[in-house]
Design a protein around this motif. Structure first.
Motif, PDB file in Angstrom:
ATOM      1  N   ALA A 104      48.577  45.438  40.897  1.00 44.95           N
ATOM      2  CA  ALA A 104      47.742  44.951  41.780  1.00 44.95           C
ATOM      3  C   ALA A 104      47.672  43.289  41.426  1.00 44.95           C
ATOM      4  O   ALA A 104      48.000  43.023  40.103  1.00 44.95           O
ATOM      5  CB  ALA A 104      46.365  45.306  42.074  1.00 44.95           C
ATOM      6  N   ASP A 105      47.527  42.637  42.337  1.00 49.00           N
ATOM      7  CA  ASP A 105      47.655  41.075  42.045  1.00 49.00           C
ATOM      8  C   ASP A 105      46.464  40.385  42.956  1.00 49.00           C
ATOM      9  O   ASP A 105      46.803  40.072  44.076  1.00 49.00           O
ATOM     10  CB  ASP A 105      48.863  40.468  42.445  1.00 49.00           C
ATOM     11  CG  ASP A 105      48.779  38.898  41.941  1.00 49.00           C
ATOM     12  OD1 ASP A 105      47.886  38.450  41.403  1.00 49.00           O
ATOM     13  OD2 ASP A 105      50.094  38.501  42.070  1.00 49.00           O
ATOM     14  N   ILE A 106      45.329  40.385  42.263  1.00 50.34           N
ATOM     15  CA  ILE A 106      44.073  39.856  43.219  1.00 50.34           C
ATOM     16  C   ILE A 106      43.591  38.237  42.628  1.00 50.34           C
ATOM     17  O   ILE A 106      42.669  37.978  43.108  1.00 50.34           O
ATOM     18  CB  ILE A 106      42.802  40.850  43.061  1.00 50.34           C
ATOM     19  CG1 ILE A 106      42.393  40.660  41.648  1.00 50.34           C
ATOM     20  CG2 ILE A 106      43.217  42.005  43.478  1.00 50.34           C
ATOM     21  CD1 ILE A 106      41.214  41.425  41.480  1.00 50.34           C
ATOM     22  N   GLY A 107      44.386  37.895  41.726  1.00 45.38           N
ATOM     23  CA  GLY A 107      44.335  36.371  41.547  1.00 45.38           C
ATOM     24  C   GLY A 107      42.969  36.107  40.747  1.00 45.38           C
ATOM     25  O   GLY A 107      42.704  36.926  39.899  1.00 45.38           O
ATOM     26  N   ALA A 108      42.103  35.363  41.206  1.00 43.98           N
ATOM     27  CA  ALA A 108      40.714  35.250  40.799  1.00 43.98           C
ATOM     28  C   ALA A 108      39.489  35.742  41.360  1.00 43.98           C
ATOM     29  O   ALA A 108      38.481  35.770  41.268  1.00 43.98           O
ATOM     30  CB  ALA A 108      40.665  33.682  40.693  1.00 43.98           C
ATOM     31  N   SER A 109      40.170  36.466  42.643  1.00 50.23           N
ATOM     32  CA  SER A 109      39.065  37.129  43.541  1.00 50.23           C
ATOM     33  C   SER A 109      38.367  38.215  42.899  1.00 50.23           C
ATOM     34  O   SER A 109      38.777  38.847  41.941  1.00 50.23           O
ATOM     35  CB  SER A 109      40.137  37.500  44.705  1.00 50.23           C
ATOM     36  OG  SER A 109      40.571  38.519  44.597  1.00 50.23           O
ATOM     37  N   ARG A 110      37.113  38.630  43.373  1.00 51.15           N
ATOM     38  CA  ARG A 110      36.615  39.671  42.773  1.00 51.15           C
ATOM     39  C   ARG A 110      36.680  40.985  43.682  1.00 51.15           C
ATOM     40  O   ARG A 110      37.186  40.909  44.920  1.00 51.15           O
ATOM     41  CB  ARG A 110      34.897  39.458  42.790  1.00 51.15           C
ATOM     42  CG  ARG A 110      34.715  38.005  42.379  1.00 51.15           C
ATOM     43  CD  ARG A 110      35.000  38.025  40.881  1.00 51.15           C
ATOM     44  NE  ARG A 110      34.813  36.639  40.161  1.00 51.15           N
ATOM     45  CZ  ARG A 110      33.606  36.195  39.589  1.00 51.15           C
ATOM     46  NH1 ARG A 110      32.708  36.896  39.382  1.00 51.15           N
ATOM     47  NH2 ARG A 110      33.616  35.039  39.239  1.00 51.15           N
ATOM     48  N   THR A 111      36.362  42.057  43.371  1.00 49.16           N
ATOM     49  CA  THR A 111      36.384  43.261  44.289  1.00 49.16           C
ATOM     50  C   THR A 111      34.899  43.688  44.590  1.00 49.16           C
ATOM     51  O   THR A 111      34.061  42.915  44.465  1.00 49.16           O
ATOM     52  CB  THR A 111      37.002  44.571  43.194  1.00 49.16           C
ATOM     53  OG1 THR A 111      35.864  44.896  42.428  1.00 49.16           O
ATOM     54  CG2 THR A 111      38.426  44.280  42.625  1.00 49.16           C
ATOM     55  N   ASP A 112      34.911  44.613  45.320  1.00 48.06           N
ATOM     56  CA  ASP A 112      33.531  45.058  46.075  1.00 48.06           C
ATOM     57  C   ASP A 112      32.576  45.891  44.762  1.00 48.06           C
ATOM     58  O   ASP A 112      31.764  46.208  45.001  1.00 48.06           O
ATOM     59  CB  ASP A 112      33.969  46.129  47.030  1.00 48.06           C
ATOM     60  CG  ASP A 112      33.984  45.298  48.222  1.00 48.06           C
ATOM     61  OD1 ASP A 112      34.125  44.198  48.331  1.00 48.06           O
ATOM     62  OD2 ASP A 112      34.803  46.092  48.797  1.00 48.06           O
ATOM     63  N   HIS A 113      33.237  46.294  43.495  1.00 43.92           N
ATOM     64  CA  HIS A 113      32.405  46.784  42.545  1.00 43.92           C
ATOM     65  C   HIS A 113      31.381  46.072  42.108  1.00 43.92           C
ATOM     66  O   HIS A 113      30.104  46.363  41.835  1.00 43.92           O
ATOM     67  CB  HIS A 113      33.582  46.901  41.482  1.00 43.92           C
ATOM     68  CG  HIS A 113      34.628  47.812  41.686  1.00 43.92           C
ATOM     69  ND1 HIS A 113      34.791  48.904  42.453  1.00 43.92           N
ATOM     70  CD2 HIS A 113      35.982  47.602  41.305  1.00 43.92           C
ATOM     71  CE1 HIS A 113      36.106  49.406  42.701  1.00 43.92           C
ATOM     72  NE2 HIS A 113      36.724  48.620  41.907  1.00 43.92           N
ATOM     73  N   ASP A 114      31.633  44.702  41.841  1.00 41.00           N
ATOM     74  CA  ASP A 114      30.585  43.915  40.837  1.00 41.00           C
ATOM     75  C   ASP A 114      30.990  42.422  40.772  1.00 41.00           C
ATOM     76  O   ASP A 114      31.981  42.254  41.335  1.00 41.00           O
ATOM     77  CB  ASP A 114      30.084  44.563  39.602  1.00 41.00           C
ATOM     78  CG  ASP A 114      31.453  45.043  38.804  1.00 41.00           C
ATOM     79  OD1 ASP A 114      32.361  44.292  38.501  1.00 41.00           O
ATOM     80  OD2 ASP A 114      31.565  46.231  38.669  1.00 41.00           O
TER      81      ASP A 114
END
Length: 252
Positions: A107-117
């Motif tokens: 996966a590659d999400i850069g500096a973005s956050r997920t919905d977890h926390d």
């Protein structure tokens, strides 16, 4: 408005706050974001590293890994206690998020956050065995050292004191990782280690945030930052590269 401007001037000149009752809404929002990001990252990092304790090649390594998990959890608790002064229930908070949750390795999400926390993006990626965990711990440990030097000067005094107590503990984690990586290099697995460096380098770098962030000035005025994202990242790159060069590995 006059009182708010007066407080802004006080903070911009290096003043400190010591009580939640004296914290204005905008300052509180940024302070809570800083604390939440740290706590979530420590708990998620500890949960991920706990999974590789028994992958350690010897008892000494497993003890060191277990100690890191314990101390990261304790570091999170130190800051949770400060959050508790703002009404956060620490026990409920610690059980509220899936700290072990991870994305796919590619996966590659850069500096973005997920919905977890609010964990830093880097803590959404899974570790791939012992050697990979040691590399990640070294690179992120160096990043945390840079961040702790910054956060130890924040204008909310109770948090600054907590970070000053945490800083040497996190520094020791990076030292343990360097010792572990040195042993792995001497064991002759340079190619695998370099692959881990190549994987983690950009993901750890992204944890410093966007270089062109527009929030730096407002955070400086509130006394919650001294340096820009780019300045912190540059310090980390120089320090991490020095360690990797010494071990015959290349920065990403």
């Amino acid at each position: 408005m006059t009182e708010e401007m007066s407080l802004d001037s006080y903070l911009a000149q290096g003043g400190v706050l010591t009580n939640p009752m004296n914290v204005p809404p905008r300052y509180r929002a940024e302070l809570m974001k800083l604390m939440t990001t740290f706590v979530d990252s420590e708990l998620a990092g500890a949960a991920g590293f706990a999974d590789v304790i028994n992958a350690g090649p010897g008892i000494k390594e497993r003890i060191a890994a277990a100690k890191i998990v314990l101390e990261k959890t304790d570091n999170a608790n130190r800051v949770l206690k400060v959050m508790g002064e703002f009404g956060v229930d620490g026990d409920r908070y610690a059980n509220h998020h899936p700290w072990t949750a991870r994305l796919d390795r590619d996966a590659d999400i850069g500096a973005s956050r997920t919905d977890h926390d609010m964990r830093l993006a880097v803590f959404n990626y899974p570790l791939n065995g012992w050697s990979d965990a040691v590399v990640m711990n070294l690179l992120m440990g160096r990043a945390v050292a840079v961040q702790m030097a910054e956060f130890s000067m924040v204008s909310y005094q109770p948090l600054a004191e907590a970070f000053r107590a945490i800083a040497p503990i996190e520094a020791r984690h990076a030292e343990l990782a360097e010792e572990g990586l040195t042993k792995l290099v001497e064991g002759g697995n340079a190619d695998g280690l370099q692959a881990s460096v190549d994987y983690w380098w950009p993901r750890v770098a992204a944890s410093f945030g966007a270089a062109d962030s527009t929030k730096a000035d407002s955070l400086k005025k509130m006394g919650l930052r001294k340096s820009t994202n780019a300045e912190l990242r540059t310090r980390w790159e120089a320090e991490a590269k020095t360690v990797l060069d010494k071990l015959g590995l290349k920065a990403g």
